[in-house]
Design a protein around this motif. Sequence first.
Motif: not given
Length: 196
Positions: A104-128
């Motif tokens: 929620d602190q990241l601005k501006p909102l993206p039109d491209r996202v690179c997700l390189e890991g992290g846990r819990p990966i599915k929660d991060i994916l959904t939120e992104v």
Amino acid sequence: MLWPYKTPGIPDDLFERLPGIPLSKREVRLLLISALRLKQDSVVWDIGAGTGTIPIEIGLLCPDSQVIAVERDQDVVNLIRRNCDRFEVQNVKIFEGQAPDCLDQLKPLPDRVCLEGGRPIKDILTEVWQRLKPEGRLVATASNLENLYLISEGLAALQARNIEVVQGAVNRLETKGIYQTLAAVDPIFILSGEKF
């Protein structure tokens, strides 16, 4: 200038590294950047930026873009900053935070996202995905079958379109004693999908 070329593919050894901090290998970066389908002025979030190789490559390739590199550890954030300075990249903003809590602190909102890991990966994916602009693209990496499954399942549940999965086989020539042999680069899955 350390990398005076207009093409991606910076050799791995030009980046400063820290023990235990992942670095996306050059050939994998080429596949990732290709899958992102960048525009000149894209807003890119790199979640789990590691050494900073992807943000730096994108920053050099698309100088009018805005790139936000997210990492949770201050030492790694400082490493990314040093690598950005090495390559004189001006359009990468580095954010210290734990995904998905910091999104929620990241601005501006993206039109491209690179997700390189992290846990819990599915929660991060959904939120992104909730923050990804319409017609945006998300590219994620998985180095094991568990994450491959979780990301695939997540993209399907989010009704991503044009889902692609690529597992490239890359070998590099190495000298071992008097012989030159081919050594495999760690295999990684690259998944991508579009939001409509």
